[in-house]
Design a protein around this motif. Structure first.
Motif, short mmCIF file in Angstrom:
data_model
loop_
_atom_site.label_atom_id
_atom_site.label_comp_id
_atom_site.label_asym_id
_atom_site.label_seq_id
_atom_site.Cartn_x
_atom_site.Cartn_y
_atom_site.Cartn_z
N GLY A 108 53.75 41.76 42.30
CA GLY A 108 52.96 42.36 43.40
C GLY A 108 53.10 41.62 44.71
N GLY A 109 54.33 41.27 45.08
CA GLY A 109 54.57 40.55 46.35
C GLY A 109 54.36 41.41 47.58
N PRO A 110 54.83 40.90 48.74
CA PRO A 110 54.50 41.52 50.03
C PRO A 110 54.71 43.03 50.13
CG PRO A 110 55.81 39.53 50.34
CD PRO A 110 55.69 39.72 48.87
N ASN A 111 55.77 43.56 49.51
CA ASN A 111 56.01 45.00 49.71
C ASN A 111 55.52 45.88 48.56
OD1 ASN A 111 57.28 44.54 52.17
ND2 ASN A 111 59.17 43.97 51.08
N SER A 112 54.77 45.30 47.66
CA SER A 112 54.35 46.09 46.50
C SER A 112 52.97 46.71 46.73
CB SER A 112 54.31 45.19 45.26
OG SER A 112 53.57 45.81 44.24
N PHE A 113 52.95 48.03 46.79
CA PHE A 113 51.68 48.74 46.96
C PHE A 113 50.77 48.49 45.76
CE2 PHE A 113 49.44 52.59 45.47
CZ PHE A 113 48.41 52.58 46.38
N ILE A 114 51.39 48.45 44.58
CA ILE A 114 50.54 48.35 43.39
C ILE A 114 49.97 46.93 43.27
CG2 ILE A 114 52.05 47.72 41.40
CD1 ILE A 114 49.70 50.76 41.68
N GLY A 115 50.70 45.94 43.81
CA GLY A 115 50.15 44.58 43.82
C GLY A 115 48.88 44.55 44.66
N TYR A 116 48.94 45.18 45.82
CA TYR A 116 47.77 45.27 46.70
C TYR A 116 46.62 45.97 45.96
CZ TYR A 116 44.86 47.09 50.50
OH TYR A 116 43.79 47.41 51.29
N SER A 117 46.95 47.06 45.26
CA SER A 117 45.91 47.83 44.54
C SER A 117 45.24 46.97 43.46
CB SER A 117 46.52 49.06 43.86
OG SER A 117 47.22 49.83 44.80
N HIS A 118 46.04 46.19 42.73
CA HIS A 118 45.46 45.34 41.68
C HIS A 118 44.52 44.30 42.28
CE1 HIS A 118 47.56 46.12 37.77
NE2 HIS A 118 48.37 46.79 38.56
N ARG A 119 44.98 43.64 43.35
CA ARG A 119 44.14 42.58 43.92
C ARG A 119 42.84 43.15 44.46
NH1 ARG A 119 49.36 41.18 45.59
NH2 ARG A 119 49.01 42.06 47.65
N LEU A 120 42.96 44.30 45.11
CA LEU A 120 41.77 44.95 45.66
C LEU A 120 40.84 45.39 44.52
CD1 LEU A 120 40.45 46.12 48.25
CD2 LEU A 120 41.73 48.21 47.84
N ALA A 121 41.41 46.05 43.54
CA ALA A 121 40.61 46.58 42.42
C ALA A 121 39.86 45.46 41.70
CB ALA A 121 41.52 47.33 41.45
N SER A 122 40.50 44.30 41.59
CA SER A 122 39.87 43.20 40.85
C SER A 122 38.61 42.70 41.56
CB SER A 122 40.85 42.05 40.66
OG SER A 122 41.09 41.41 41.90
N ARG A 123 38.54 42.93 42.87
CA ARG A 123 37.40 42.39 43.63
C ARG A 123 36.37 43.44 44.02
NH1 ARG A 123 40.83 38.85 47.70
NH2 ARG A 123 42.22 40.62 47.36
N PHE A 124 36.63 44.68 43.68
CA PHE A 124 35.77 45.78 44.12
C PHE A 124 34.31 45.58 43.69
CE2 PHE A 124 35.37 50.06 45.60
CZ PHE A 124 36.54 50.29 46.30
N ASP A 125 34.12 45.15 42.45
CA ASP A 125 32.76 44.99 41.94
C ASP A 125 32.40 43.51 41.78
OD1 ASP A 125 32.22 47.73 41.83
OD2 ASP A 125 33.31 47.91 39.93
N ASN A 126 33.17 42.66 42.46
CA ASN A 126 32.82 41.23 42.45
C ASN A 126 32.82 40.57 41.09
OD1 ASN A 126 32.46 39.70 44.76
ND2 ASN A 126 30.71 40.97 45.36
N ARG A 127 33.64 41.05 40.19
CA ARG A 127 33.62 40.50 38.83
C ARG A 127 34.68 39.41 38.63
NH1 ARG A 127 31.18 44.03 35.27
NH2 ARG A 127 31.28 42.28 33.82
N PHE A 128 35.63 39.33 39.57
CA PHE A 128 36.71 38.35 39.41
C PHE A 128 36.80 37.46 40.64
CE2 PHE A 128 37.92 41.94 36.77
CZ PHE A 128 38.38 41.33 35.61
#
Ligand SMILES: NC(=O)c1ccc[n+]([C@@H]2O[C@H](COP(=O)([O-])OP(=O)(O)OC[C@H]3O[C@@H](n4cnc5c(N)ncnc54)[C@H](O)[C@@H]3O)[C@@H](O)[C@H]2O)c1
Length: 399
Positions: free
Chosen positions: A33-53
């Motif tokens: 999920g490096g600089p050009n990976s959309f799905i990398g961005y999605s994972h990092r964002l998703a992991s923090r959405f509910d403040n669980r990680f």
């Protein structure tokens, strides 16, 4: 709190916050999920959405400099930006505050060897689809996960849309009767007009079968369609007949697949996935027809589910409205009328992954709501069966 109160007062976020209050955040790292990976961005964002990680470590590229500078740009301390996953697994396991979970979103051909390193240190795994590029690796991974007893989640993110969960509930409570017909389609258009000399820019590692498996299009979105079909209907695909090929003469990998399937309840289904559909965006659609009714959902309109009862006009069921199921409500964050979409659905998988980990810590078992390692293995077997069918002039192949 009644369901009505939850909806009316937007208390869902409060409930989510209570979960954080009760449990410490889980330390997570990422591989890929490096600089050009959309799905990398999605994972990092998703992991923090509910403040669980709490995002604390990662390796984001095979290029050392790129990995470290990208990690630092995301706010990680330099000593936790690694140059490869082996060092990351080893060094994190030696720290008192090392990662407890890892998200893997590298090309699929590397998933097995990466996950193996982390599982050895009892790190819980959340991994993108398809699980692997071969059946052998998928089965090895399943054995490893079973033996090690870590939690494993697969990010079939579409299955976490609140209105697809509502569709699942409607099917499960028998409202549409016995399912006879299912159709899932996912037309995209990103290989249209790509010239042979430029295909590496668009498709990158997807051109390499060791990384992407036997079929690019089935790996990319065929597994999503297959998973969704099983998820909503709670049925299994028994046999498949397929034509999987390259529509574009310039592209050297499969970019279109038409599949027909026989389900274990004798229903008939079809799947169409493509990147050769000119102008196609992310047109994911599922339709299910039963003896007493039908359901239809389109990703472009994710907050609405069409529900038709036999001999009655079609109703639109809206997300977080007063009659939807608890499961669908739990998968929503805001009151009806405000749109929710792709990122929130992705975040549901992460939040459920966190719940599984907490549950496991407390009770030594956990009820997995998110897609599992078994779903991953089935997805790979499905890809290979469909490709085999296509190679045999669309012969029916048992899965
Ligand atoms: N869930 C979804 O909807 C969805 C969407 C797109 C991609 N994916 C999946 O995500 C995975 C990656 O796809 P992508 O589109 O991000 O590809 P990509 O080529 O855009 O990005 C891959 C990233 O991984 C990094 N990488 C590769 N090998 C690595 C390694 N050994 N260590 C660390 N970093 C490494 C690369 O530097 C790059 O940044 C695939 O399994 C793909 O099927 C899932």
């Amino acid at each position: 709190m009644t369901k009505k109160e939850k909806i009316a007062f937007g208390r869902l976020n409060q409930m989510r916050n209570d979960q954080i209050g009760k449990n410490k955040k889980i330390r997570i790292g990422f591989v890929g999920g490096g600089p050009n990976s959309f799905i990398g961005y999605s994972h990092r964002l998703a992991s923090r959405f509910d403040n669980r990680f709490e995002f604390v470590a990662g390796v984001f590229s095979r290029d050392i400099k790129k990995s470290i500078s990208f990690g630092q740009s995301l706010g990680l301390s330099k000593d936790r930006c690694y140059d490869n996953f082996i060092t990351m697994a080893k060094k994190e396991s030696q720290r008192g505050d090392g990662i407890e979970a890892v998200g893997v979103m590298t090309p699929s051909g590397d998933h097995y060897k990466i996950i193996r390193e982390f599982v050895a240190n009892k790190v819980h795994i959340i991994c993108d689809k398809p699980l692997t590029a071969t059946i052998k690796d998928a089965v090895r991974l399943e054995k490893l996960i079973k033996k090690s007893k870590v939690i494993f989640a697969l990010t079939h993110n579409y299955s976490a849309y609140p209105m697809l969960r509502e569709a699942k509930e409607i099917v499960a409570n028998g409202s549409i009767g016995k399912i006879n017909l299912i159709n899932v389609e996912y037309p995209q258009g990103y290989t249209v007009g790509v010239k042979r000399k430029d295909q590496k820019n668009t498709l990158k590692w997807r051109l390499d079968k060791r990384m992407a498996g036997p079929s690019m299009i089935l790996a990319e979105i065929g597994t999503h369609a297959y998973h969704l079909m099983r998820y909503v209907t709670n049925l299994e695909v028994k046999e498949v007949a397929a034509e999987v090929n390259s529509i574009s003469s310039e592209v050297t990998v499969d970019d279109n697949a038409f599949l027909i399937v026989r389900m274990n309840n004798n229903a008939r289904g079809s799947i169409w996935v493509s990147s050769a559909a000119t102008g196609g965006e992310n047109g994911l659609k599922i339709r299910v027809y039963g003896t007493n009714g039908a359901l239809e959902w389109f990703q472009d309109d994710p907050n609405n589910l069409k529900f038709t009862e036999l001999n009655k006009p079609t109703q639109i069921i809206t997300r977080a409205s007063s009659t939807v199921s608890e499961f669908s409500i739990r998968s929503s964050r805001i009151a009806a009328g405000h749109p929710e979409g792709f990122f929130e659905a992705f975040a549901n998988i992460y939040t459920e992954f966190a719940d599984s980990i907490i549950d496991y810590k407390k009770n030594k078992k956990s009820k997995l709501i998110h897609p599992s390692i078994q779903d991953g293995v089935k997805g790979i077997k499905f890809i290979f069966a469909a490709k085999k069918s296509s190679n045999l002039n669309s012969k029916w192949i048992k899965i």
